[in-house]
Design a protein around this motif. Structure first.
Motif, PDB file in Angstrom:
ATOM      1  N   THR A  69       2.130  -1.339  -6.031  1.00 21.77           N
ATOM      2  CA  THR A  69       1.769  -1.760  -7.389  1.00 21.77           C
ATOM      3  C   THR A  69       1.024  -3.081  -7.355  1.00 21.77           C
ATOM      4  OG1 THR A  69       3.756  -0.660  -8.219  1.00 21.77           O
ATOM      5  CG2 THR A  69       2.680  -2.244  -9.689  1.00 21.77           C
ATOM      6  N   SER A  70       1.449  -3.976  -6.455  1.00 22.88           N
ATOM      7  CA  SER A  70       0.786  -5.271  -6.297  1.00 22.88           C
ATOM      8  C   SER A  70       1.069  -5.801  -4.896  1.00 22.88           C
ATOM      9  CB  SER A  70       1.281  -6.272  -7.354  1.00 22.88           C
ATOM     10  OG  SER A  70       2.680  -6.483  -7.233  1.00 22.88           O
ATOM     11  N   GLY A  71       0.327  -6.838  -4.531  1.00 19.71           N
ATOM     12  CA  GLY A  71       0.491  -7.425  -3.209  1.00 19.71           C
ATOM     13  C   GLY A  71      -0.520  -6.883  -2.212  1.00 19.71           C
ATOM     14  N   THR A  72      -0.430  -7.373  -0.981  1.00 17.42           N
ATOM     15  CA  THR A  72      -1.392  -7.027   0.060  1.00 17.42           C
ATOM     16  C   THR A  72      -0.661  -6.554   1.317  1.00 17.42           C
ATOM     17  OG1 THR A  72      -2.898  -8.731  -0.765  1.00 17.42           O
ATOM     18  CG2 THR A  72      -3.341  -7.857   1.434  1.00 17.42           C
ATOM     19  N   ILE A  73      -1.177  -5.492   1.916  1.00 19.37           N
ATOM     20  CA  ILE A  73      -0.668  -4.995   3.196  1.00 19.37           C
ATOM     21  C   ILE A  73      -1.832  -4.972   4.171  1.00 19.37           C
ATOM     22  CG2 ILE A  73       0.458  -3.098   4.415  1.00 19.37           C
ATOM     23  CD1 ILE A  73       1.535  -2.177   1.666  1.00 19.37           C
ATOM     24  N   ARG A  74      -1.667  -5.629   5.312  1.00 16.29           N
ATOM     25  CA  ARG A  74      -2.718  -5.667   6.328  1.00 16.29           C
ATOM     26  C   ARG A  74      -2.201  -5.055   7.627  1.00 16.29           C
ATOM     27  NH1 ARG A  74      -3.209 -10.594   3.658  1.00 16.29           N
ATOM     28  NH2 ARG A  74      -5.264 -10.990   2.744  1.00 16.29           N
ATOM     29  N   VAL A  75      -3.034  -4.231   8.229  1.00  9.50           N
ATOM     30  CA  VAL A  75      -2.759  -3.667   9.550  1.00  9.50           C
ATOM     31  C   VAL A  75      -3.860  -4.138  10.482  1.00  9.50           C
ATOM     32  CG1 VAL A  75      -2.512  -1.567  10.913  1.00  9.50           C
ATOM     33  CG2 VAL A  75      -1.592  -1.645   8.594  1.00  9.50           C
ATOM     34  N   GLY A  76      -3.471  -4.897  11.505  1.00  5.97           N
ATOM     35  CA  GLY A  76      -4.485  -5.457  12.400  1.00  5.97           C
ATOM     36  C   GLY A  76      -5.437  -6.386  11.682  1.00  5.97           C
ATOM     37  N   GLY A  77      -4.947  -7.062  10.647  1.00  3.62           N
ATOM     38  CA  GLY A  77      -5.769  -8.006   9.901  1.00  3.62           C
ATOM     39  C   GLY A  77      -6.611  -7.403   8.806  1.00  3.62           C
ATOM     40  N   ASP A 121      -7.023  -5.173   5.282  1.00  5.95           N
ATOM     41  CA  ASP A 121      -6.324  -4.733   4.081  1.00  5.95           C
ATOM     42  C   ASP A 121      -6.378  -3.206   3.991  1.00  5.95           C
ATOM     43  OD1 ASP A 121      -5.382  -4.209   1.531  1.00  5.95           O
ATOM     44  OD2 ASP A 121      -6.527  -5.813   0.570  1.00  5.95           O
ATOM     45  N   VAL A 122      -5.224  -2.570   3.928  1.00 11.83           N
ATOM     46  CA  VAL A 122      -5.207  -1.102   3.911  1.00 11.83           C
ATOM     47  C   VAL A 122      -5.855  -0.551   2.644  1.00 11.83           C
ATOM     48  CG1 VAL A 122      -3.164  -0.985   5.392  1.00 11.83           C
ATOM     49  CG2 VAL A 122      -2.883  -0.958   2.894  1.00 11.83           C
ATOM     50  N   LEU A 123      -5.781  -1.292   1.544  1.00  9.87           N
ATOM     51  CA  LEU A 123      -6.366  -0.812   0.294  1.00  9.87           C
ATOM     52  C   LEU A 123      -7.881  -0.851   0.301  1.00  9.87           C
ATOM     53  CD1 LEU A 123      -3.937  -2.386  -2.341  1.00  9.87           C
ATOM     54  CD2 LEU A 123      -4.006  -0.034  -1.504  1.00  9.87           C
ATOM     55  N   ALA A 124      -8.465  -1.589   1.251  1.00  9.70           N
ATOM     56  CA  ALA A 124      -9.926  -1.662   1.349  1.00  9.70           C
ATOM     57  C   ALA A 124     -10.476  -0.572   2.266  1.00  9.70           C
ATOM     58  CB  ALA A 124     -10.328  -3.034   1.878  1.00  9.70           C
ATOM     59  N   ALA A 163      -8.477   6.122   2.602  1.00 10.78           N
ATOM     60  CA  ALA A 163      -7.099   6.528   2.863  1.00 10.78           C
ATOM     61  C   ALA A 163      -6.997   7.581   3.969  1.00 10.78           C
ATOM     62  CB  ALA A 163      -6.449   7.050   1.580  1.00 10.78           C
ATOM     63  N   ALA A 164      -7.888   8.556   3.967  1.00  9.51           N
ATOM     64  CA  ALA A 164      -7.845   9.621   4.973  1.00  9.51           C
ATOM     65  C   ALA A 164      -8.116   9.061   6.362  1.00  9.51           C
ATOM     66  CB  ALA A 164      -8.842  10.716   4.621  1.00  9.51           C
ATOM     67  N   GLU A 165      -9.135   8.189   6.474  1.00 13.94           N
ATOM     68  CA  GLU A 165      -9.444   7.590   7.771  1.00 13.94           C
ATOM     69  C   GLU A 165      -8.298   6.708   8.255  1.00 13.94           C
ATOM     70  OE1 GLU A 165     -13.153   5.586   7.712  1.00 13.94           O
ATOM     71  OE2 GLU A 165     -14.328   7.377   7.239  1.00 13.94           O
TER      72      GLU A 165
END
Length: 391
Positions: A55-63, A65-68, A71-73
């Motif tokens: 809903t809010s906030g940031t999640i980063r994988v390897g630096g 942002d997953v939302l950027a 999704a499929a890739e």
């Protein structure tokens, strides 16, 4: 590294699944999310590959942002293992494992070669590649599920209660296999379970959640067990948390004494009782066969033919908890020690093991108190280097 920064997840019905979560999961380590049903651990895991959107906030994988990302890739770049494997029933084992590489554009020959390689990696015979999921046991299906998740060599592996549907013996075997694989591959693993014993055994760091998605404590297993943040964590860890702490302490630093051994082909008629009542009988290769009671020797034959009491030999990588258990079972009061090849190297007395267990518990408690400081609930955001653990 996987980073959560003030991540919140609220479902349309108004339920909060994850509440203001901030933590860092170290690269190359196993982070275990644990808690009772409805605490948000699975939601947290699924937000990493966007199967659930925050809903809010940031999640980063390897630096990043997953939302950027698409999704499929993103999902194709992250391995995912679920309970009961989730294999395609109409496809062979090799075809199941080849799924993601084929989606990524690998040629069929290359994808199947990778699948065949991974069968060996996860401890399955090559001929199983031609079978279908219904022809495999539950444990074998889970191994195929792990192989499928590793097929494209993803840096991150998400595991959602992957061993929860198998019996305890197979579950232990699968845990052993995961620890072996992680030692070889050093993936960044996020592992969800409701079993605190599994969490302690597998995790480099453990995050404990309570209902409503609140992170209560995030720490290495030894610190968690020695210094729980509050009564909720203490209750969740259970009454045997001090024994769990000993399961993290290897036997390697406990000294050995020479073992009073007898070869299996030794005639019982020539045995002297001068070395004590109990003698350890060994095979031609030097491995332990069992304890011989010299007060109850048969009238003839060899030591290998005489009645022997079981001797479970331990390696340096085994834990103090295993050694304590063996001191209870051992009729001699000694634990047989062996090297990596299974050859007897010595014995350790019950009293020595008990003394080291007491010292290990006191040291862990003192170290955890120094690390946590006066307010143990504060440091829930942290990084860590994966620690060694007993096999």
């Amino acid at each position: 590294m996987i980073q959560f920064d003030a991540v919140h997840k609220r479902f349309p019905n108004g339920t909060t699944a994850v509440h203001d979560l901030s933590l860092e999961m170290p690269e190359g380590g196993v982070t275990v999310l644990v808690g009772s049903s409805g605490c948000g651990k699975t939601t947290t895991l699924r937000m990493v590959n966007r199967m659930v959107e925050p809903t809010s906030g940031t999640i980063r994988v390897g630096g990043k942002d997953v939302l950027a990302q698409d999704a499929a890739e993103l999902r194709r770049s992250i391995g995912y293992v679920i309970q009961q494997a989730g294999l395609f029933p109409h496809r062979t084992v090799l075809d199941n494992i080849s799924t993601v590489p084929l989606l990524l554009g690998w040629g069929r020959r290359r994808a199947r070669a990778r699948a065949a390689e991974l069968l060996e990696t996860v401890g399955l015979a090559a001929d199983m590649g031609k079978r279908y999921p219904h022809q495999l046991s539950g444990g074998q299906q889970q191994r195929v599920g792990v192989a499928r998740a590793l097929a494209a060599d993803p840096p991150v592996l998400l595991m959602d209660e992957p061993f929860g549907a198998v019996d305890p013996v197979v579950r232990t075997q699968l845990q052993d296999e995961l620890l072996r694989l992680q030692k070889e591959l050093s993936k960044t693993i996020v592992f969800v379970t409701h079993d605190i014993d599994e969490a302690v055994r597998l995790g480099d760091r453990i995050a404990i959640f309570r209902t409503g998605g609140h992170l209560v404590q995030y720490a290495p297993p030894a610190e968690l067990l020695a210094h729980p943040a509050d009564d909720f964590v203490t209750d969740f860890l259970g009454a045997e948390r001090e024994l769990k702490l000993l399961s993290l302490t290897p036997l390697k630093d406990v000294p050995q004494a020479p073992a009073a051994t007898l070869p299996a082909d030794e005639p019982v008629s020539g045995i002297s009782r001068s070395d004590g009542r109990w003698r350890l009988v060994t095979s031609a290769a030097g491995g332990p066969l069992g304890w011989l009671d010299t007060d109850a020797l048969p009238t003839s034959g060899t030591t290998g033919e005489a009645p022997l009491r079981p001797a479970r030999a331990l390696r340096d990588t085994d834990s103090l908890l295993s050694a304590l258990n063996e001191t209870i079972a051992s009729p001699s009061g000694f634990v047989a020690r062996v090297d990596a090849d299974g050859t007897v190297t010595g014995v350790t007395a019950r009293e020595e093991i008990h003394a080291h267990a007491n010292a290990a518990h006191a040291a862990a408690g003192a170290a955890a108190a120094r690390t946590a400081g006066p307010d143990s609930t504060a440091p829930v955001t942290a990084t860590a280097t994966p620690a060694e653990r007993p096999a």
